[in-house]
Design a protein around this motif. Structure first.
Motif, short mmCIF file in Angstrom:
data_model
loop_
_atom_site.label_atom_id
_atom_site.label_comp_id
_atom_site.label_asym_id
_atom_site.label_seq_id
_atom_site.Cartn_x
_atom_site.Cartn_y
_atom_site.Cartn_z
N VAL A 77 0.83 -1.20 0.00
CA VAL A 77 0.00 0.00 0.00
C VAL A 77 0.87 1.26 0.00
CG1 VAL A 77 -1.68 1.32 1.36
CG2 VAL A 77 -1.94 -1.15 1.11
N GLN A 78 1.94 1.26 0.75
CA GLN A 78 2.79 2.43 0.83
C GLN A 78 3.53 2.71 -0.47
OE1 GLN A 78 5.42 1.90 4.18
NE2 GLN A 78 3.74 1.57 5.61
N MET A 79 3.83 1.68 -1.24
CA MET A 79 4.70 1.85 -2.40
C MET A 79 3.93 2.05 -3.70
SD MET A 79 8.03 1.67 -1.59
CE MET A 79 8.96 0.89 -2.90
N THR A 80 3.07 1.09 -4.07
CA THR A 80 2.53 1.10 -5.43
C THR A 80 1.05 0.75 -5.54
OG1 THR A 80 3.17 -1.22 -5.78
CG2 THR A 80 4.78 0.47 -6.39
N ARG A 81 0.33 0.51 -4.43
CA ARG A 81 -1.03 0.00 -4.56
C ARG A 81 -2.05 0.84 -3.78
NH1 ARG A 81 -1.38 -5.14 -6.77
NH2 ARG A 81 -3.58 -4.58 -6.83
N PRO A 82 -2.41 2.01 -4.31
CA PRO A 82 -3.45 2.80 -3.64
C PRO A 82 -4.81 2.11 -3.64
CG PRO A 82 -2.88 3.74 -5.79
CD PRO A 82 -1.86 2.68 -5.51
N ASP A 83 -5.03 1.17 -4.56
CA ASP A 83 -6.31 0.47 -4.61
C ASP A 83 -6.52 -0.44 -3.39
OD1 ASP A 83 -4.14 -0.96 -5.69
OD2 ASP A 83 -5.48 -2.40 -6.65
N LEU A 84 -5.45 -0.73 -2.65
CA LEU A 84 -5.56 -1.57 -1.47
C LEU A 84 -5.57 -0.77 -0.18
CD1 LEU A 84 -3.04 -4.38 -2.51
CD2 LEU A 84 -5.52 -4.63 -2.31
N ALA A 85 -5.56 0.56 -0.28
CA ALA A 85 -5.43 1.40 0.90
C ALA A 85 -6.60 1.23 1.86
CB ALA A 85 -5.28 2.86 0.50
N PHE A 86 -7.83 1.20 1.34
CA PHE A 86 -8.98 1.08 2.22
C PHE A 86 -9.02 -0.30 2.88
CE2 PHE A 86 -13.45 -0.19 2.87
CZ PHE A 86 -13.78 0.72 3.85
N ALA A 87 -8.73 -1.35 2.12
CA ALA A 87 -8.71 -2.70 2.68
C ALA A 87 -7.68 -2.80 3.80
CB ALA A 87 -8.42 -3.72 1.59
N PHE A 88 -6.51 -2.23 3.57
CA PHE A 88 -5.47 -2.25 4.60
C PHE A 88 -5.91 -1.48 5.84
CE2 PHE A 88 -1.89 0.15 6.46
CZ PHE A 88 -1.24 -0.91 7.07
N LYS A 115 -11.64 -13.88 7.06
CA LYS A 115 -12.40 -14.06 5.82
C LYS A 115 -12.25 -12.85 4.92
CE LYS A 115 -17.08 -14.96 4.07
NZ LYS A 115 -18.50 -15.18 4.43
N SER A 116 -12.29 -11.65 5.50
CA SER A 116 -12.08 -10.44 4.71
C SER A 116 -10.65 -10.36 4.20
CB SER A 116 -12.41 -9.20 5.55
OG SER A 116 -13.78 -9.15 5.86
N ALA A 117 -9.69 -10.81 5.01
CA ALA A 117 -8.30 -10.84 4.55
C ALA A 117 -8.14 -11.80 3.38
CB ALA A 117 -7.39 -11.24 5.70
N THR A 118 -8.87 -12.93 3.43
CA THR A 118 -8.84 -13.88 2.31
C THR A 118 -9.40 -13.25 1.05
OG1 THR A 118 -9.09 -15.72 3.86
CG2 THR A 118 -9.59 -16.16 1.55
N ARG A 119 -10.45 -12.45 1.21
CA ARG A 119 -11.01 -11.72 0.06
C ARG A 119 -9.95 -10.80 -0.55
NH1 ARG A 119 -16.06 -10.53 -2.91
NH2 ARG A 119 -15.55 -8.60 -3.99
N THR A 120 -9.18 -10.12 0.30
CA THR A 120 -8.13 -9.24 -0.21
C THR A 120 -7.06 -10.06 -0.94
OG1 THR A 120 -8.51 -7.76 1.66
CG2 THR A 120 -6.47 -7.46 0.44
N LEU A 121 -6.74 -11.23 -0.44
CA LEU A 121 -5.79 -12.11 -1.13
C LEU A 121 -6.33 -12.53 -2.50
CD1 LEU A 121 -4.56 -14.35 1.82
CD2 LEU A 121 -3.10 -12.95 0.35
N GLN A 122 -7.63 -12.80 -2.59
CA GLN A 122 -8.22 -13.15 -3.88
C GLN A 122 -8.09 -11.99 -4.88
OE1 GLN A 122 -12.08 -14.60 -1.92
NE2 GLN A 122 -11.98 -15.86 -3.75
N TYR A 123 -8.35 -10.78 -4.39
CA TYR A 123 -8.19 -9.60 -5.26
C TYR A 123 -6.74 -9.43 -5.69
CZ TYR A 123 -7.95 -4.70 -6.65
OH TYR A 123 -7.70 -3.53 -7.34
N LEU A 124 -5.82 -9.63 -4.75
CA LEU A 124 -4.40 -9.49 -5.06
C LEU A 124 -3.96 -10.54 -6.07
CD1 LEU A 124 -1.77 -8.00 -4.41
CD2 LEU A 124 -1.40 -9.64 -2.54
N ARG A 125 -4.57 -11.72 -6.03
CA ARG A 125 -4.20 -12.77 -7.00
C ARG A 125 -4.48 -12.32 -8.43
NH1 ARG A 125 -2.42 -14.97 -10.37
NH2 ARG A 125 -2.20 -17.20 -10.83
N GLY A 126 -5.57 -11.60 -8.63
CA GLY A 126 -5.90 -11.15 -9.97
C GLY A 126 -5.19 -9.88 -10.40
N THR A 127 -4.55 -9.19 -9.45
CA THR A 127 -3.92 -7.90 -9.78
C THR A 127 -2.47 -7.82 -9.31
OG1 THR A 127 -4.70 -6.93 -7.70
CG2 THR A 127 -6.15 -6.72 -9.61
N TYR A 128 -1.86 -8.97 -9.05
CA TYR A 128 -0.53 -8.95 -8.44
C TYR A 128 0.52 -8.29 -9.32
CZ TYR A 128 1.38 -12.62 -11.44
OH TYR A 128 1.85 -13.33 -12.52
N ASP A 129 0.30 -8.29 -10.65
CA ASP A 129 1.27 -7.71 -11.57
C ASP A 129 0.92 -6.28 -11.98
OD1 ASP A 129 -0.99 -8.44 -12.95
OD2 ASP A 129 0.08 -9.23 -14.70
#
Length: 365
Positions: free
Chosen positions: A168-179, A195-209
């Motif tokens: 979040v601090q470096m390159t991912r403002p889209d994860l700021a609210f989840a964090f 469970k919500s953290a797992t949801r964030t991991l699912q989102y990160l899987r599709g956007t990791y790059d």
């Protein structure tokens, strides 16, 4: 008992001592600090260096920028004659962040390798991706915290939130609210929080790059800061405080962002927006001073897009309306910034996002 006669590597005060040593060296070379940032130095052309030099440091990792190769080589030779270090050449990676440039002059920052490592650490590489970091409309609460926290879950949850913070601090403002939401419960996480953290991991899987790309927006907007700010009135179910969210961009990419619960209780949506705009204005002052120090002084007020008309009126009108009398006076510096031409709030229409069910295709319209 040992008396330490000088700073040693990796002791608590070593980073501070190194900073003062670097600062003394930079001043001898003709550098000055840029704006309010003590770890960024700028040297204008002089009898030693023919072109401007910009040096930034994160403890003992330095970035050096210059438009002239001879000037760059001269500074690096002087630096390496004073400090033990290595010259890693053209910048391709910094603090785990990949730096990619193309033939059009676009620059991309991303942390795909670090994100992949997070996914594999938490056995999430094979997860199906989703379109949002958290379930739409979902609010985490202390009521979901158990009386007794499972030690294994506690350790796993804290570790994931810590890993997420660097993204979040470096390159991912889209994860700021989840964090921001997940970090509230690191002391006592429960199954609902994981469970919500797992949801964030699912989102990160599709956007990791994914990352941030900066490009030339044209002469009208080049090197100009623009901001967007909003608040979610009384959104925190445990404290009934509002949430501030803002993003500041330059050259077609975000440069600063935040999603955080406000530290005061607001009594109206207009007041919540006013507090959010004030917090955004603090960051604008910092960025404008940094740009001025780097040699790119702003030529006009920074535009901040805001969807609350009452907030804009309060920032421009010096009269004390009844509904604004109770607002903490320390936040009234927003009016001073508007009056002095530092920022200008601009009305932008509010938008409504319609989310479809995850059971369908988890799409966002």
């Amino acid at each position: 008992v040992y008396e330490v006669l000088k700073q040693l590597y990796c002791i608590p005060n070593s980073a501070r001592a190194l900073h003062f040593t670097l600062d003394d060296f930079m001043k001898l070379q003709g550098f000055v600090a840029a704006g309010f940032e003590d770890s960024v130095w700028v040297c204008e052309p002089n009898e030693v260096y023919a072109e401007q030099l910009i040096v930034s440091a994160h403890i003992n990792d330095l970035l050096v920028s210059c438009a002239d190769q001879l000037t760059l080589d001269k500074f690096k030779a002087a630096f390496l004659s004073r400090f033990d270090g290595t010259d890693d050449g053209q910048l391709t990676e910094y603090l785990g962040c990949e730096v990619i440039t193309d033939s059009q002059g676009n620059l991309t920052l991303r942390q795909s390798a670090y994100a992949e490592r997070i996914l594999r650490t938490y056995d999430a590489w094979d997860f199906h991706s989703v379109r949002t970091p958290l379930e739409p409309g979902k609010r985490l609460t202390k009521k979901d915290s158990p009386d007794f926290v499972d030690p294994t879950l506690h350790r796993r949850y804290r570790g994931f939130v810590g890993h997420l913070s660097f993204l979040v601090q470096m390159t991912r403002p889209d994860l700021a609210f989840a964090f921001s939401e997940l970090s509230k419960f690191v002391q006592a996480p429960g199954p609902a929080h994981w469970k919500s953290a797992t949801r964030t991991l699912q989102y990160l899987r599709g956007t990791y790059d994914k990352g941030i790309t900066y490009s030339d927006p044209g002469p009208e907007r080049r090197d100009r800061i623009e901001g967007w700010v909003d608040s979610d009135y009384a959104a925190d179910p445990d404290t009934r405080r509002s949430v501030t969210g803002y993003v500041l961009s330059m050259n077609n990419g975000p440069v600063s962002w935040r999603s955080k619960r406000q530290n005061c209780t607001t009594l109206s949506s207009a007041e919540a927006e006013f507090v959010a705009a004030s917090i955004c204005g603090q960051e604008v002052i910092y960025l404008r001073a940094l740009l001025t120090g780097l040699g790119f002084p702003p030529t006009g007020p920074t535009l901040i897009w805001e969807d609350n008309a009452a907030c804009i009126q309060m920032s421009e009108n010096p009269m004390h309306a009844d509904r604004a009398r109770h607002i903490d006076t320390r936040l009234y510096f927003l009016r001073d910034m508007v009056r002095d031409g530092i920022v200008k709030l601009v009305k932008v229409p509010g938008t409504c996002l319609l989310y479809t069910s995850d059971a369908a295709d988890d799409s966002l319209r």
